[in-house]
Motif scaffolding. Structure first.
Motif, mmCIF file in Angstrom:
data_model
loop_
_atom_site.group_PDB
_atom_site.id
_atom_site.type_symbol
_atom_site.label_atom_id
_atom_site.label_comp_id
_atom_site.label_asym_id
_atom_site.label_seq_id
_atom_site.Cartn_x
_atom_site.Cartn_y
_atom_site.Cartn_z
ATOM 1 N N ILE A 225 1.025 9.599 -6.473
ATOM 2 C CA ILE A 225 1.357 9.207 -5.218
ATOM 3 C C ILE A 225 0.694 8.092 -4.794
ATOM 4 C CG2 ILE A 225 2.041 10.248 -3.204
ATOM 5 C CD1 ILE A 225 1.519 13.092 -4.135
ATOM 6 N N LEU A 226 1.494 6.924 -4.451
ATOM 7 C CA LEU A 226 1.010 5.548 -4.010
ATOM 8 C C LEU A 226 1.406 5.386 -2.743
ATOM 9 C CD1 LEU A 226 2.197 3.429 -7.209
ATOM 10 C CD2 LEU A 226 0.140 4.631 -6.780
ATOM 11 N N TYR A 227 0.675 4.386 -2.004
ATOM 12 C CA TYR A 227 1.055 4.068 -0.470
ATOM 13 C C TYR A 227 1.405 2.864 -0.756
ATOM 14 C CZ TYR A 227 0.736 2.812 4.117
ATOM 15 O OH TYR A 227 1.035 2.299 5.376
ATOM 16 N N GLY A 228 2.505 2.334 -0.070
ATOM 17 C CA GLY A 228 3.014 1.083 -0.220
ATOM 18 C C GLY A 228 3.620 0.417 1.257
ATOM 19 N N GLY A 229 2.835 0.682 2.224
ATOM 20 C CA GLY A 229 2.957 -0.025 3.522
ATOM 21 C C GLY A 229 2.084 -0.954 4.379
ATOM 22 N N SER A 230 2.291 -2.133 3.834
ATOM 23 C CA SER A 230 1.374 -3.361 4.283
ATOM 24 C C SER A 230 -0.166 -2.994 3.969
ATOM 25 C CB SER A 230 1.632 -3.473 6.065
ATOM 26 O OG SER A 230 2.882 -3.932 6.050
ATOM 27 N N VAL A 231 -0.134 -2.865 2.760
ATOM 28 C CA VAL A 231 -1.627 -2.764 2.316
ATOM 29 C C VAL A 231 -2.137 -4.215 1.959
ATOM 30 C CG1 VAL A 231 -2.984 -1.884 0.256
ATOM 31 C CG2 VAL A 231 -0.988 -0.818 0.768
ATOM 32 N N LYS A 232 -3.283 -4.367 2.621
ATOM 33 C CA LYS A 232 -3.958 -5.527 2.476
ATOM 34 C C LYS A 232 -5.500 -5.534 1.982
ATOM 35 C CE LYS A 232 -2.604 -5.686 6.877
ATOM 36 N NZ LYS A 232 -2.321 -5.766 8.198
ATOM 37 N N PRO A 233 -6.199 -6.533 1.692
ATOM 38 C CA PRO A 233 -7.665 -6.676 0.973
ATOM 39 C C PRO A 233 -8.373 -5.798 2.156
ATOM 40 C CG PRO A 233 -6.379 -8.323 0.564
ATOM 41 C CD PRO A 233 -5.540 -7.804 1.467
ATOM 42 N N ASP A 234 -7.925 -5.967 3.535
ATOM 43 C CA ASP A 234 -8.865 -5.278 4.449
ATOM 44 C C ASP A 234 -8.853 -3.680 4.817
ATOM 45 O OD1 ASP A 234 -6.579 -5.884 5.733
ATOM 46 O OD2 ASP A 234 -7.726 -6.416 7.777
ATOM 47 N N ASN A 235 -7.803 -3.030 4.293
ATOM 48 C CA ASN A 235 -7.433 -1.752 4.460
ATOM 49 C C ASN A 235 -7.361 -0.967 3.196
ATOM 50 O OD1 ASN A 235 -4.937 -2.353 3.543
ATOM 51 N ND2 ASN A 235 -3.973 -1.964 5.481
ATOM 52 N N VAL A 236 -7.314 -1.468 1.985
ATOM 53 C CA VAL A 236 -7.258 -1.023 0.883
ATOM 54 C C VAL A 236 -8.341 0.043 0.604
ATOM 55 C CG1 VAL A 236 -7.933 -2.722 -0.735
ATOM 56 C CG2 VAL A 236 -6.208 -1.077 -1.490
ATOM 57 N N ASP A 237 -9.459 -0.334 0.848
ATOM 58 C CA ASP A 237 -10.452 0.583 0.214
ATOM 59 C C ASP A 237 -10.425 1.901 1.270
ATOM 60 O OD1 ASP A 237 -11.627 -1.099 -1.601
ATOM 61 O OD2 ASP A 237 -12.953 -2.133 -0.284
ATOM 62 N N ALA A 238 -10.166 1.796 2.404
ATOM 63 C CA ALA A 238 -10.054 2.746 3.341
ATOM 64 C C ALA A 238 -8.866 3.849 2.945
ATOM 65 C CB ALA A 238 -10.148 2.652 4.784
ATOM 66 N N LEU A 239 -7.874 3.241 2.630
ATOM 67 C CA LEU A 239 -6.681 3.895 2.056
ATOM 68 C C LEU A 239 -6.835 4.736 0.614
ATOM 69 C CD1 LEU A 239 -4.047 1.402 3.079
ATOM 70 C CD2 LEU A 239 -4.213 3.820 3.983
ATOM 71 N N MET A 240 -7.729 3.960 -0.293
ATOM 72 C CA MET A 240 -7.825 4.403 -1.627
ATOM 73 C C MET A 240 -8.913 5.778 -1.455
ATOM 74 S SD MET A 240 -5.565 2.937 -3.391
ATOM 75 C CE MET A 240 -4.913 2.891 -1.636
ATOM 76 N N ALA A 241 -9.805 5.783 -0.360
ATOM 77 C CA ALA A 241 -10.795 6.755 -0.142
ATOM 78 C C ALA A 241 -10.122 8.092 0.055
ATOM 79 C CB ALA A 241 -11.903 6.445 0.823
ATOM 80 N N MET A 242 -9.093 8.227 0.660
ATOM 81 C CA MET A 242 -8.137 9.324 1.096
ATOM 82 C C MET A 242 -8.032 10.201 -0.355
ATOM 83 S SD MET A 242 -8.030 9.194 4.099
ATOM 84 C CE MET A 242 -9.351 8.604 4.363
ATOM 85 N N PRO A 243 -8.045 11.422 -0.302
ATOM 86 C CA PRO A 243 -8.219 12.413 -1.318
ATOM 87 C C PRO A 243 -6.591 12.471 -1.994
ATOM 88 C CG PRO A 243 -8.282 13.818 0.625
ATOM 89 C CD PRO A 243 -8.452 12.352 1.048
ATOM 90 N N ASP A 244 -5.635 12.151 -1.129
ATOM 91 C CA ASP A 244 -4.258 12.479 -2.009
ATOM 92 C C ASP A 244 -3.647 11.108 -2.195
ATOM 93 O OD1 ASP A 244 -3.993 15.335 -2.192
ATOM 94 O OD2 ASP A 244 -4.550 15.247 -0.039
ATOM 95 N N ILE A 245 -4.437 10.047 -1.847
ATOM 96 C CA ILE A 245 -3.779 8.569 -2.209
ATOM 97 C C ILE A 245 -4.379 8.331 -3.579
ATOM 98 C CG2 ILE A 245 -3.402 6.322 -1.483
ATOM 99 C CD1 ILE A 245 -3.818 7.227 1.445
ATOM 100 N N ASP A 246 -3.489 8.076 -4.442
ATOM 101 C CA ASP A 246 -3.834 7.766 -5.976
ATOM 102 C C ASP A 246 -3.667 6.322 -6.130
ATOM 103 O OD1 ASP A 246 -3.817 10.341 -6.702
ATOM 104 O OD2 ASP A 246 -1.734 10.668 -6.846
ATOM 105 N N GLY A 247 -3.157 5.426 -5.542
ATOM 106 C CA GLY A 247 -3.238 4.239 -5.504
ATOM 107 C C GLY A 247 -2.411 3.324 -4.564
ATOM 108 N N SER A 248 -2.134 2.222 -4.898
ATOM 109 C CA SER A 248 -1.165 1.383 -3.753
ATOM 110 C C SER A 248 -0.209 0.599 -4.479
ATOM 111 C CB SER A 248 -2.120 0.720 -3.011
ATOM 112 O OG SER A 248 -2.798 -0.424 -3.960
#
Length: 129
Positions: free
Chosen positions: A91-114
């Motif tokens: 399950i990927l996240y795809g809403g305005s991922v940027k270098p300054d927020n990708v690490d925080a998003l990827m730290a979430m347990p159910d987000i597998d990638g972007s």
């Protein structure tokens, strides 16, 4: 896991989010998108959660909002298939991922990638699995 045969993109509009309908919209989109799919090929798909209101706007869901949506999607996959298959589906996240927020998003347990799409219209996939 070999790469997927299909990517199912789902997400809500700003009006739906503000109306408290996000999970209802995701449930309906998952139901339609997975209709007729049996468990054996299910591990060959990827689901991309892309809140419509965040695509190309510079806005992004908070990490908590993204995690809530991803956890809901994972729970629906467990109900639809089983826990083993649900955990095989990325399950990927795809809403305005940027270098300054990708690490925080990827730290979430159910987000597998972007899933990134930028002005170049080239797709870039980051996977932390």
């Amino acid at each position: 896991m070999p790469w997927a045969d299909a990517i199912l993109c789902i997400g809500e509009t700003l009006e739906q989010r503000e109306g408290g309908k996000t999970l209802d919209v995701l449930a309906e989109q998952l139901s339609g998108g997975l209709s007729g799919l049996d468990a054996p090929p299910a591990d060959r798909i990827v689901i991309a959660y892309e809140p419509v209101w965040a695509i190309g706007t510079g806005r992004t869901a908070t990490t908590e909002q993204a995690q809530e949506a991803h956890a809901f999607i994972r729970q629906r996959l467990v109900k639809r298939f089983n826990k083993t298959v649900a955990n095989q589906i990325r399950i990927l996240y795809g809403g305005s991922v940027k270098p300054d927020n990708v690490d925080a998003l990827m730290a979430m347990p159910d987000i597998d990638g972007s899933w990134w799409r930028g002005k170049s219209q080239r797709s870039l996939l980051y996977s932390y699995c």
